[in-house]
Design a protein around this motif. Structure first.
Motif, PDB file in Angstrom:
ATOM      1  N   LEU A   1      14.639   0.982   7.726  1.00 50.47           N
ATOM      2  CA  LEU A   1      15.687   1.758   8.666  1.00 50.47           C
ATOM      3  C   LEU A   1      16.192   1.213   9.866  1.00 50.47           C
ATOM      4  CD1 LEU A   1      15.412   5.405   6.822  1.00 50.47           C
ATOM      5  CD2 LEU A   1      16.899   3.703   6.107  1.00 50.47           C
ATOM      6  N   SER A   2      15.009   1.059  10.557  1.00 47.63           N
ATOM      7  CA  SER A   2      15.282   0.763  11.956  1.00 47.63           C
ATOM      8  C   SER A   2      15.611  -0.853  12.451  1.00 47.63           C
ATOM      9  CB  SER A   2      13.970   0.891  12.854  1.00 47.63           C
ATOM     10  OG  SER A   2      14.161   0.415  14.030  1.00 47.63           O
ATOM     11  N   ILE A   3      14.996  -1.494  11.406  1.00 46.20           N
ATOM     12  CA  ILE A   3      15.381  -3.112  11.095  1.00 46.20           C
ATOM     13  C   ILE A   3      17.040  -3.200  10.817  1.00 46.20           C
ATOM     14  CG2 ILE A   3      15.107  -5.012   9.731  1.00 46.20           C
ATOM     15  CD1 ILE A   3      12.224  -4.477   9.657  1.00 46.20           C
TER      16      ILE A   3
ATOM     17  N   CYS B   1       8.338  -0.218  14.047  1.00 39.69           N
ATOM     18  CA  CYS B   1       7.580   0.916  13.198  1.00 39.69           C
ATOM     19  C   CYS B   1       7.830   2.272  14.019  1.00 39.69           C
ATOM     20  CB  CYS B   1       5.995   0.095  13.373  1.00 39.69           C
ATOM     21  SG  CYS B   1       4.958   1.360  12.435  1.00 39.69           S
ATOM     22  N   LEU B   2       7.732   2.449  15.036  1.00 40.43           N
ATOM     23  CA  LEU B   2       7.641   3.594  15.874  1.00 40.43           C
ATOM     24  C   LEU B   2       8.886   4.093  15.430  1.00 40.43           C
ATOM     25  CD1 LEU B   2       4.897   3.214  17.431  1.00 40.43           C
ATOM     26  CD2 LEU B   2       6.116   4.175  19.349  1.00 40.43           C
ATOM     27  N   ARG B   3      10.001   3.409  15.700  1.00 43.87           N
ATOM     28  CA  ARG B   3      11.482   4.109  15.474  1.00 43.87           C
ATOM     29  C   ARG B   3      11.638   4.306  13.813  1.00 43.87           C
ATOM     30  NH1 ARG B   3      16.687   2.461  14.804  1.00 43.87           N
ATOM     31  NH2 ARG B   3      18.278   3.845  15.752  1.00 43.87           N
ATOM     32  N   GLY B   4      11.134   3.396  13.266  1.00 47.53           N
ATOM     33  CA  GLY B   4      11.184   3.463  11.693  1.00 47.53           C
ATOM     34  C   GLY B   4      10.576   4.464  11.217  1.00 47.53           C
ATOM     35  N   GLN B   5       9.539   4.770  11.676  1.00 46.66           N
ATOM     36  CA  GLN B   5       8.722   6.120  11.011  1.00 46.66           C
ATOM     37  C   GLN B   5       9.508   7.211  11.060  1.00 46.66           C
ATOM     38  OE1 GLN B   5       5.680   8.281  13.051  1.00 46.66           O
ATOM     39  NE2 GLN B   5       4.230   7.337  11.356  1.00 46.66           N
ATOM     40  N   ARG B   6      10.070   7.722  12.277  1.00 44.52           N
ATOM     41  CA  ARG B   6      10.864   8.753  12.401  1.00 44.52           C
ATOM     42  C   ARG B   6      11.926   8.771  11.485  1.00 44.52           C
ATOM     43  NH1 ARG B   6       9.566   7.253  17.814  1.00 44.52           N
ATOM     44  NH2 ARG B   6      11.657   6.446  18.204  1.00 44.52           N
ATOM     45  N   LEU B   7      12.771   7.609  11.593  1.00 45.21           N
ATOM     46  CA  LEU B   7      13.991   7.629  10.707  1.00 45.21           C
ATOM     47  C   LEU B   7      13.426   7.691   9.145  1.00 45.21           C
ATOM     48  CD1 LEU B   7      15.716   4.463  12.233  1.00 45.21           C
ATOM     49  CD2 LEU B   7      16.411   6.975  12.270  1.00 45.21           C
ATOM     50  N   LEU B   8      12.355   7.136   8.637  1.00 41.24           N
ATOM     51  CA  LEU B   8      11.985   7.205   7.365  1.00 41.24           C
ATOM     52  C   LEU B   8      11.687   8.823   7.097  1.00 41.24           C
ATOM     53  CD1 LEU B   8      11.694   5.554   4.708  1.00 41.24           C
ATOM     54  CD2 LEU B   8       9.369   4.800   5.575  1.00 41.24           C
ATOM     55  N   TYR B   9      10.734   9.273   7.938  1.00 40.87           N
ATOM     56  CA  TYR B   9      10.499  10.848   7.400  1.00 40.87           C
ATOM     57  C   TYR B   9      11.608  11.663   7.396  1.00 40.87           C
ATOM     58  CZ  TYR B   9       5.221  10.307   7.743  1.00 40.87           C
ATOM     59  OH  TYR B   9       3.896   9.971   7.632  1.00 40.87           O
ATOM     60  N   ALA B  10      12.692  11.514   8.317  1.00 45.96           N
ATOM     61  CA  ALA B  10      13.821  12.292   8.186  1.00 45.96           C
ATOM     62  C   ALA B  10      14.621  11.857   6.908  1.00 45.96           C
ATOM     63  CB  ALA B  10      14.811  11.980   9.332  1.00 45.96           C
ATOM     64  N   TYR B  11      14.815  10.516   6.347  1.00 45.96           N
ATOM     65  CA  TYR B  11      15.477  10.276   5.396  1.00 45.96           C
ATOM     66  C   TYR B  11      14.689  11.014   4.167  1.00 45.96           C
ATOM     67  CZ  TYR B  11      17.927   7.203   2.236  1.00 45.96           C
ATOM     68  OH  TYR B  11      18.469   6.666   1.072  1.00 45.96           O
TER      69      TYR B  11
ATOM     70  N   SER C   1       0.849  -1.342  -0.030  1.00 42.63           N
ATOM     71  CA  SER C   1       0.092  -0.011   0.143  1.00 42.63           C
ATOM     72  C   SER C   1       0.707   1.355   0.043  1.00 42.63           C
ATOM     73  CB  SER C   1      -0.941   0.061   1.156  1.00 42.63           C
ATOM     74  OG  SER C   1      -1.753  -1.112   1.275  1.00 42.63           O
ATOM     75  N   GLU C   2       2.388   0.982   0.154  1.00 41.10           N
ATOM     76  CA  GLU C   2       3.101   2.096   0.143  1.00 41.10           C
ATOM     77  C   GLU C   2       2.883   3.068   1.213  1.00 41.10           C
ATOM     78  OE1 GLU C   2       4.986   3.221  -3.977  1.00 41.10           O
ATOM     79  OE2 GLU C   2       3.029   3.589  -3.898  1.00 41.10           O
ATOM     80  N   VAL C   3       2.253   2.534   2.580  1.00 38.85           N
ATOM     81  CA  VAL C   3       1.766   3.545   3.602  1.00 38.85           C
ATOM     82  C   VAL C   3       2.963   3.453   4.511  1.00 38.85           C
ATOM     83  CG1 VAL C   3       0.199   3.620   5.759  1.00 38.85           C
ATOM     84  CG2 VAL C   3      -0.555   2.864   3.285  1.00 38.85           C
ATOM     85  N   ILE C   4       3.125   4.613   5.224  1.00 37.70           N
ATOM     86  CA  ILE C   4       4.160   4.948   6.423  1.00 37.70           C
ATOM     87  C   ILE C   4       3.048   4.814   7.469  1.00 37.70           C
ATOM     88  CG2 ILE C   4       5.578   6.397   7.334  1.00 37.70           C
ATOM     89  CD1 ILE C   4       6.308   7.720   4.745  1.00 37.70           C
ATOM     90  N   HIS C   5       3.344   3.909   8.299  1.00 37.33           N
ATOM     91  CA  HIS C   5       2.503   3.343   9.542  1.00 37.33           C
ATOM     92  C   HIS C   5       2.925   3.990  10.697  1.00 37.33           C
ATOM     93  CE1 HIS C   5      -0.022   0.465   7.396  1.00 37.33           C
ATOM     94  NE2 HIS C   5       1.134  -0.085   6.714  1.00 37.33           N
ATOM     95  N   ALA C   6       1.899   4.339  11.561  1.00 37.00           N
ATOM     96  CA  ALA C   6       2.388   5.188  12.759  1.00 37.00           C
ATOM     97  C   ALA C   6       2.363   3.970  14.029  1.00 37.00           C
ATOM     98  CB  ALA C   6       1.161   5.877  13.260  1.00 37.00           C
TER      99      ALA C   6
END
Length: 366
Positions: free
Chosen positions: A352-354, A66-76, A47-52
């Motif tokens: 990115l978190s993984i 997911c929580l850590r990855g979302q922050r990293l992904l938005y910044a990236y 779905s290409e969704v950035i989950h919360a």
């Protein structure tokens, strides 16, 4: 025999993120991909969704990454100018009977550290989304969408800039443990690697079973869920992602928007025994029923089955929802091997978190 420092098996979004992390650490990295291009399976069929992070069991690897990855992904995405949009998501109660499930979901979200969900009643929803008919909803402001292909292009570019190499059409068929590392069988040849990351997605458990020395009891049971996506071929006025309450095996047939504003629904849930991307057009009938619970104005003939994705789910008796499994020395007893099992949604968000977690575990081998 070719000798390589680090081999990453699989060039989906997880494999590319791992390769980037390892290469930026100064390691020699080769990514082996069986397909003629990167990201051909789960990474490009989603779905290409950035989950919360509100949907996952408390304390699970999915919730954590997911929580850590979302922050990293938005910044990236901001740093690399990758197309994305923080649209927000509405998780709806179609009628009053859905409200207890919505309350339970908010409680789970709070335990997971998702503290920014807000309640919306019928009046607010009618102003926000005029075509939506719901008793109430939870609003997730940080849920978004992303161009997953652009993300993978960027991850690969970063990895290659740090010295990593992607080798396509190179299928790993097995391997064996040695005193010097893992010997991999690659299209009839042997490659010796000090560190191996099995990021082969849908077939990670199958490949692990072909690695001599890996105890079979350490390989989890994995089942596949196929989900069909349905394109909307009429104009719409939705501005948010719309989700029902989750169902066993998935998050429910939901509305997602792409970066051009086009709408699609899915994925539905169908348990299957092998990788098979066959799309059954007849599944659209149930899709209409599910969507009309909260969008009664959906016209007949407006949906068309387009493509499907497959999610690998680790099945455990004590964790029926399925979770990520990042398995290292402590799990299988083999030095230099990291297995990534059950990396499904929210793997794109968590990539990115993984990758950081895999890097941390790999450091003990160097």
């Amino acid at each position: 025999m070719n000798k390589i420092d680090c081999v990453v098996i699989g060039a989906g979004v997880i494999g590319l993120a791992v390769a980037r992390a390892l290469a930026r650490e100064g390691r020699e990295v080769v990514v082996l991909e069986a397909e003629p291009a990167f990201g051909q399976h789960t990474s490009s069929r989603n779905s290409e969704v950035i989950h919360a992070g509100m949907h996952y069991p408390a304390g699970s690897m999915k919730a954590l990454h997911c929580l850590r990855g979302q922050r990293l992904l938005y910044a990236y995405c901001r740093e690399r100018a990758i197309a994305h949009r923080q649209l927000g998501k509405l998780i709806v109660a179609a009628d009053e009977s859905d409200m207890p499930g919505l309350v339970a979901l908010q409680e789970k979200a709070l335990v997971n550290g998702v503290t920014n969900l807000t309640w919306m009643d019928r009046r607010v929803l009618a102003e926000l989304e005029p075509d939506l008919q719901a008793y109430g909803a939870l609003h997730s402001p940080t849920t978004g969408i992303i161009d997953s292909h652009a993300l993978m292009v960027s991850l690969l570019a970063d990895a290659e800039a740090a010295g990593a190499q992607l080798v396509l059409q190179s299928r790993v068929t097995g391997g064996r443990e040695t005193e010097d590392g893992m010997v991999l069988f690659v299209d009839g040849e042997e490659v010796l690697a000090k560190t191996v990351v099995n990021a082969s997605g849908l077939t990670a458990h199958v490949l692990a079973a072909k690695m001599r020395g890996v105890p079979h009891e350490t390989i989890p049971r994995v089942r596949y869920v196929r989900g069909v996506y349905f394109a909307l071929n009429v104009r719409h006025r939705f501005r948010h992602l719309i989700y029902p309450l989750p169902e066993p095996g998935g998050l429910g047939t939901h509305l997602t928007l792409d970066l051009a504003g086009n709408a699609r629904f899915g994925p539905d849930v169908e348990w299957i025994n092998q990788v098979d991307y066959t799309v059954d057009p007849g599944r659209v009938d149930v899709c209409y029923q599910n969507i009309r619970r909260w969008w009664p104005g959906l016209p007949s003939g407006a949906l068309a089955a387009t493509y499907c994705g497959i999610r690998p789910k680790v099945i455990n008796v004590d964790k029926p929802e399925g979770d990520f499994l990042i398995q290292g020395l402590e799990g299988h007893g083999i030095r230099g091997l990291i297995n990534l099992f059950g990396i499904e949604s929210p793997g794109l968000t968590a990539c990115l978190s993984i990758a950081d977690e895999v890097l941390r575990r790999c450091r003990q081998y160097w």
